[in-house]
Design an enzyme around this catalytic site. Sequence first.
Site, PDB file in Angstrom:
ATOM      1  N   HIS A 268       0.834  -1.206   0.000  1.00 52.31           N
ATOM      2  CA  HIS A 268       0.000   0.000   0.000  1.00 52.31           C
ATOM      3  C   HIS A 268       0.873   1.262   0.000  1.00 52.31           C
ATOM      4  O   HIS A 268       0.739   2.129  -0.865  1.00 52.31           O
ATOM      5  CB  HIS A 268      -0.928  -0.019   1.218  1.00 52.31           C
ATOM      6  N   GLU A 269       1.779   1.324   0.949  1.00 55.36           N
ATOM      7  CA  GLU A 269       2.621   2.525   1.058  1.00 55.36           C
ATOM      8  C   GLU A 269       3.555   2.645  -0.142  1.00 55.36           C
ATOM      9  O   GLU A 269       3.874   3.745  -0.584  1.00 55.36           O
ATOM     10  CB  GLU A 269       3.404   2.514   2.375  1.00 55.36           C
ATOM     11  N   HIS A 272       1.779   4.542  -2.823  1.00 55.36           N
ATOM     12  CA  HIS A 272       1.878   5.999  -2.602  1.00 55.36           C
ATOM     13  C   HIS A 272       3.265   6.490  -3.036  1.00 55.36           C
ATOM     14  O   HIS A 272       3.402   7.532  -3.673  1.00 55.36           O
ATOM     15  CB  HIS A 272       1.693   6.330  -1.117  1.00 55.36           C
ATOM     16  N   GLU A 298      -4.687   7.904  -3.150  1.00 59.20           N
ATOM     17  CA  GLU A 298      -5.121   6.613  -2.612  1.00 59.20           C
ATOM     18  C   GLU A 298      -5.372   5.610  -3.736  1.00 59.20           C
ATOM     19  O   GLU A 298      -5.195   4.403  -3.548  1.00 59.20           O
ATOM     20  CB  GLU A 298      -6.371   6.813  -1.745  1.00 59.20           C
TER      21      GLU A 298
HETATM   22 CO    CO Z   1      -3.160   5.261   1.808  1.00 61.04          CO
END
Ligand code: CO
Length: 501
Positions: A268-269, A272, A298
């Site tokens: 997830h990170e 980003h 996101e």
């Molecule tokens: Co996020």
Amino acid sequence: MPMDPKKAYDELVRKVRNLHYITSVRGLMVWDQRTYMPKKAAKFRGLQYAAIAEYAHSVITSPEFVSLLEQAERGDFSPGSREAMNLYWLRRTYNRTVKVPLDLRLELIRTTTETEVIWREAKEKDDPSLVLPNLGEIVRLKREIAEHLGYETEPYDALLDDYEPGLRAKRVEEVFSYVREGTVALLRKVMEARESGKVPKRIEGKFPVIDQRRFHIFMLREIGYDLNAGRLDETTHPFAVRITPGDVRITTRYKEDDVLDGVFSTLHEMGHALYNMGLPEEWFGEPVGNAPSLAVHESQSRFWENVVGRSGEFWEGFYPFLQAFLPTLYDYSLEDFLFAANDMKPSFVRIEADELTYNLHIILRFEIERNLINGKMEVKDLPDAWNSKFKEMFGVEPPTHREGFLQDIHWYSGSFGYFPTYTFGNVIAAQIRAKIMEDIDLYSAIRDWDFASVLSWLRERIHSHGALYLPEELVKRATGEGPNPKYLMEYLREKVERFYS
Ligand code: CO
């Protein structure tokens, strides 16, 4: 004395860049605070943040700044150009900054700083009465801020616009009612399948942190996260931070008894971070050098975490390596692992929710915070409203408030209008998936570890544009239409078919 608009623009941008070089240091401070900062540093760290914030405020509201802005605005920069969009974002920031009195801002900062501490205690003791008066005060202040900012149809829009420029509650409501209806139907299917025995095996065992970390670093490198322009560190609530274009750090957490949690936090990170690494470097310090909104950001994290990271093709390649790093996993087949990674079931806590039910958690929060800000619900009625809405959506009531309205920090730190960006991120991620599949064979690319072609699609269509377009327009240019929840529901329907039919 009037200045040539081009000269005024150049001077304005020079000032804005310098300001950003100072304020971006905050990213480094936040990273430090959440990773290695000694406990006793907290008090003065707070003062340091406040001083930076005050300085930024004084620059933006200075007569010189607004005069440069006005003179630059007289220039004939072509619409949609880098210059025009920088002026658009600077005007927006300036207007929003001067509309809200400084006293009111400071009162909100004081109240939320105090409330965050009380919220922790209330959550621990599961006692709403401790924190409800403070929350009432925050809602009152946020309503007041909304009045100062102004809106067309409802106060909530003024706050939503902070995180998602141009988005309105009415539009959120449309998208969410479609997602809600589809999700409830799919969840029913999943529950029937579960009752007839289709339940993933729990992946159990002891997974040493050091070995998990080695795998994460390996995975990041293979996908294309540049470890010479970033780091992977440990924290309790993982986050990504861009300090400068050459310093894009991520954090994760490792649970010794749960290998999945850490892997998906890192993916997830990393999503980003890949976005942050792909933003145009030469625009750093200018408004157009950022992402245009939280939902767009996101969408990138969800794309890598869910679309790529929870696919069978991804684990066909990576699972043998994960097993080699963590030999306990030789007790579980690829299919066991994959099913566990795609487990779907109702849960009380948002951050533990799966891809399907996650959006229901967001929809519940949106409906409640919209009512609170629009004055249609009072804070004292929040605990009951939460529980009855939860029951309506999930069929059960949370056993404690800790697992209910006290679970997330957002409202207690003053963030109203933030939650919808999570589901909009999911909507956009699924839309990107549908579009990317028209151009490349996405899942073959994933199976062949050809992450470069996936990443270059995202770079070209999303990352490289920075904030040159408003979020809706960026999504339209990248995918042919504005955010459309149809693609998310199609994607989730396929997932449910794959695992629960
Ligand atoms: Co996020």
